[in-house]
Design a protein around this motif. Structure first.
Motif, PDB file in Angstrom:
ATOM      1  N   PHE A  61       0.825  -1.208   0.000  1.00  0.00           N
ATOM      2  CA  PHE A  61       0.000   0.000   0.000  1.00  0.00           C
ATOM      3  C   PHE A  61       0.861   1.261   0.000  1.00  0.00           C
ATOM      4  O   PHE A  61       0.564   2.233  -0.707  1.00  0.00           O
ATOM      5  CB  PHE A  61      -0.932   0.023   1.213  1.00  0.00           C
ATOM      6  CG  PHE A  61      -1.767   1.281   1.281  1.00  0.00           C
ATOM      7  CD1 PHE A  61      -2.805   1.477   0.391  1.00  0.00           C
ATOM      8  CD2 PHE A  61      -1.482   2.266   2.216  1.00  0.00           C
ATOM      9  CE1 PHE A  61      -3.560   2.646   0.427  1.00  0.00           C
ATOM     10  CE2 PHE A  61      -2.230   3.431   2.259  1.00  0.00           C
ATOM     11  CZ  PHE A  61      -3.273   3.623   1.368  1.00  0.00           C
ATOM     12  N   ALA A  62       1.936   1.252   0.783  1.00  0.00           N
ATOM     13  CA  ALA A  62       2.800   2.431   0.877  1.00  0.00           C
ATOM     14  C   ALA A  62       3.369   2.825  -0.476  1.00  0.00           C
ATOM     15  O   ALA A  62       3.577   4.013  -0.768  1.00  0.00           O
ATOM     16  CB  ALA A  62       3.930   2.164   1.870  1.00  0.00           C
ATOM     17  N   GLU A  63       3.611   1.836  -1.329  1.00  0.00           N
ATOM     18  CA  GLU A  63       4.140   2.104  -2.657  1.00  0.00           C
ATOM     19  C   GLU A  63       3.139   2.875  -3.509  1.00  0.00           C
ATOM     20  O   GLU A  63       3.523   3.660  -4.389  1.00  0.00           O
ATOM     21  CB  GLU A  63       4.503   0.776  -3.338  1.00  0.00           C
ATOM     22  CG  GLU A  63       4.924   0.894  -4.792  1.00  0.00           C
ATOM     23  CD  GLU A  63       6.215   1.681  -4.986  1.00  0.00           C
ATOM     24  OE1 GLU A  63       6.394   2.238  -6.077  1.00  0.00           O
ATOM     25  OE2 GLU A  63       7.031   1.727  -4.038  1.00  0.00           O
ATOM     26  N   LEU A  64       1.844   2.692  -3.242  1.00  0.00           N
ATOM     27  CA  LEU A  64       0.800   3.303  -4.060  1.00  0.00           C
ATOM     28  C   LEU A  64       0.284   4.625  -3.507  1.00  0.00           C
ATOM     29  O   LEU A  64      -0.412   5.358  -4.210  1.00  0.00           O
ATOM     30  CB  LEU A  64      -0.385   2.331  -4.197  1.00  0.00           C
ATOM     31  CG  LEU A  64      -0.088   0.999  -4.888  1.00  0.00           C
ATOM     32  CD1 LEU A  64      -1.310   0.105  -4.824  1.00  0.00           C
ATOM     33  CD2 LEU A  64       0.318   1.240  -6.336  1.00  0.00           C
ATOM     34  N   ASP A  65       0.590   4.913  -2.266  1.00  0.00           N
ATOM     35  CA  ASP A  65       0.039   6.110  -1.620  1.00  0.00           C
ATOM     36  C   ASP A  65       1.167   7.027  -1.153  1.00  0.00           C
ATOM     37  O   ASP A  65       1.908   6.700  -0.234  1.00  0.00           O
ATOM     38  CB  ASP A  65      -0.826   5.701  -0.428  1.00  0.00           C
ATOM     39  CG  ASP A  65      -1.623   6.873   0.136  1.00  0.00           C
ATOM     40  OD1 ASP A  65      -1.283   8.034  -0.157  1.00  0.00           O
ATOM     41  OD2 ASP A  65      -2.582   6.617   0.884  1.00  0.00           O
ATOM     42  N   ASP A  66       1.273   8.180  -1.767  1.00  0.00           N
ATOM     43  CA  ASP A  66       2.356   9.106  -1.445  1.00  0.00           C
ATOM     44  C   ASP A  66       2.217   9.725  -0.057  1.00  0.00           C
ATOM     45  O   ASP A  66       3.152  10.365   0.430  1.00  0.00           O
ATOM     46  CB  ASP A  66       2.421  10.223  -2.495  1.00  0.00           C
ATOM     47  CG  ASP A  66       2.893   9.718  -3.847  1.00  0.00           C
ATOM     48  OD1 ASP A  66       3.596   8.692  -3.867  1.00  0.00           O
ATOM     49  OD2 ASP A  66       2.550  10.335  -4.876  1.00  0.00           O
ATOM     50  N   SER A  67       1.063   9.552   0.580  1.00  0.00           N
ATOM     51  CA  SER A  67       0.885  10.147   1.909  1.00  0.00           C
ATOM     52  C   SER A  67       1.573   9.316   2.994  1.00  0.00           C
ATOM     53  O   SER A  67       1.754   9.784   4.120  1.00  0.00           O
ATOM     54  CB  SER A  67      -0.607  10.273   2.244  1.00  0.00           C
ATOM     55  OG  SER A  67      -1.195   8.999   2.450  1.00  0.00           O
ATOM     56  N   VAL A  68       1.979   8.082   2.662  1.00  0.00           N
ATOM     57  CA  VAL A  68       2.633   7.216   3.642  1.00  0.00           C
ATOM     58  C   VAL A  68       4.072   7.666   3.872  1.00  0.00           C
ATOM     59  O   VAL A  68       4.812   7.922   2.924  1.00  0.00           O
ATOM     60  CB  VAL A  68       2.625   5.745   3.171  1.00  0.00           C
ATOM     61  CG1 VAL A  68       3.462   4.875   4.101  1.00  0.00           C
ATOM     62  CG2 VAL A  68       1.197   5.240   3.100  1.00  0.00           C
ATOM     63  N   ASP A  69       4.451   7.766   5.138  1.00  0.00           N
ATOM     64  CA  ASP A  69       5.826   8.108   5.502  1.00  0.00           C
ATOM     65  C   ASP A  69       6.660   6.817   5.472  1.00  0.00           C
ATOM     66  O   ASP A  69       6.664   6.047   6.430  1.00  0.00           O
ATOM     67  CB  ASP A  69       5.855   8.728   6.907  1.00  0.00           C
ATOM     68  CG  ASP A  69       7.241   9.233   7.298  1.00  0.00           C
ATOM     69  OD1 ASP A  69       8.232   8.805   6.683  1.00  0.00           O
ATOM     70  OD2 ASP A  69       7.326  10.056   8.232  1.00  0.00           O
ATOM     71  N   MET A  70       7.345   6.605   4.356  1.00  0.00           N
ATOM     72  CA  MET A  70       8.079   5.357   4.175  1.00  0.00           C
ATOM     73  C   MET A  70       9.246   5.226   5.154  1.00  0.00           C
ATOM     74  O   MET A  70       9.571   4.125   5.607  1.00  0.00           O
ATOM     75  CB  MET A  70       8.587   5.248   2.739  1.00  0.00           C
ATOM     76  CG  MET A  70       9.142   3.886   2.380  1.00  0.00           C
ATOM     77  SD  MET A  70       7.891   2.575   2.394  1.00  0.00           S
ATOM     78  CE  MET A  70       7.043   2.936   0.852  1.00  0.00           C
ATOM     79  N   GLU A  71       9.878   6.330   5.486  1.00  0.00           N
ATOM     80  CA  GLU A  71      10.990   6.275   6.442  1.00  0.00           C
ATOM     81  C   GLU A  71      10.496   5.821   7.814  1.00  0.00           C
ATOM     82  O   GLU A  71      11.159   5.045   8.501  1.00  0.00           O
ATOM     83  CB  GLU A  71      11.666   7.646   6.543  1.00  0.00           C
ATOM     84  CG  GLU A  71      12.332   8.124   5.266  1.00  0.00           C
ATOM     85  CD  GLU A  71      13.622   7.375   4.968  1.00  0.00           C
ATOM     86  OE1 GLU A  71      14.103   6.621   5.842  1.00  0.00           O
ATOM     87  OE2 GLU A  71      14.138   7.531   3.845  1.00  0.00           O
TER      88      GLU A  71
END
Length: 213
Positions: free
Chosen positions: A65-75
């Motif tokens: 999901f994180a890959e598809l949603d730019d609002s996710v804080d991947m760090e």
């Protein structure tokens, strides 16, 4: 939660493939619903879980999901996942398959800015545990006389644990360690998927050390 979030991810991928914009009505509703499930999986389950294999499986889902949603804080996600990885321990060889697959996916994640995150090494270390042990369980176990009667119908394959008394048996001393190892579908599937992903990763030359601009 993992199955529901994976469903939303699939819907988002299909919608994107058909040219739907993220801001359009139904697509926007799916994204918002997926964010709710993502937050619940992360905060109510993942950060509180102590089961090594479940954490690896959940991390893989969260990354999708994180890959598809730019609002996710991947760090933030990477940092919390690393903390959960370091705070838990695997015993069955398939445990390392879940983390090996998720860690390889994290190592390919272009949203991670840090050059020093350890996901590639973690993935390789998990693979080493499986490759060195899971594929050699019967070879090692057959040398122990008490296990001669348990020869597998089909030789080879990946096993979920070594027999007690074998080299590097992770079940030694555990209350359910006498279960011993078996050739099960989950372990073989994880071993296959991990090796395929690793081969594809090397073929296309992706590297966690070269993040996007």
């Amino acid at each position: 939660l993992m199955l529901t979030l994976r469903f939303f991810v699939l819907v988002m991928l299909v919608a994107a493939a058909n040219g739907l914009n993220a801001g359009e009505g139904s697509m926007k509703s799916y994204i918002n619903a997926a964010r709710v499930k993502y937050d619940a999986l992360l905060n109510d389950s993942f950060l509180l879980c102590d089961e090594y294999w479940m954490l690896g499986h959940a991390f893989d889902t969260l990354l999708d999901f994180a890959e598809l949603d730019d609002s996710v804080d991947m760090e933030y996600l990477s940092s919390k996942a690393l903390d959960r990885f370091n705070s838990t321990q695997g015993f069955w060889y398939d445990d390392f398959g879940w983390w090996g697959i998720a860690a390889l996916k994290a190592s390919e994640e272009r949203k991670l800015k840090s050059h020093s995150h350890p996901w590639r090494k973690i993935s390789e270390d998990c693979w080493q545990v499986m490759d060195r042990n899971a594929t050699n369980v019967w070879e090692l176990g057959s040398k122990i006389p008490s296990y001669e009667a348990y020869a597998p119908r089909v030789a080879g394959g990946a096993w979920n644990a070594c027999w007690i008394g074998s080299r590097d048996c992770l079940l030694q001393g555990l209350p359910w360690g006498n279960l011993g190892g078996i050739q099960n579908t989950v372990t073989n599937a994880l071993y296959l998927v991990r090796n395929i992903n690793f081969a594809v990763n090397d073929i296309i030359g992706r590297s966690y050390a070269t993040p996007s601009a």
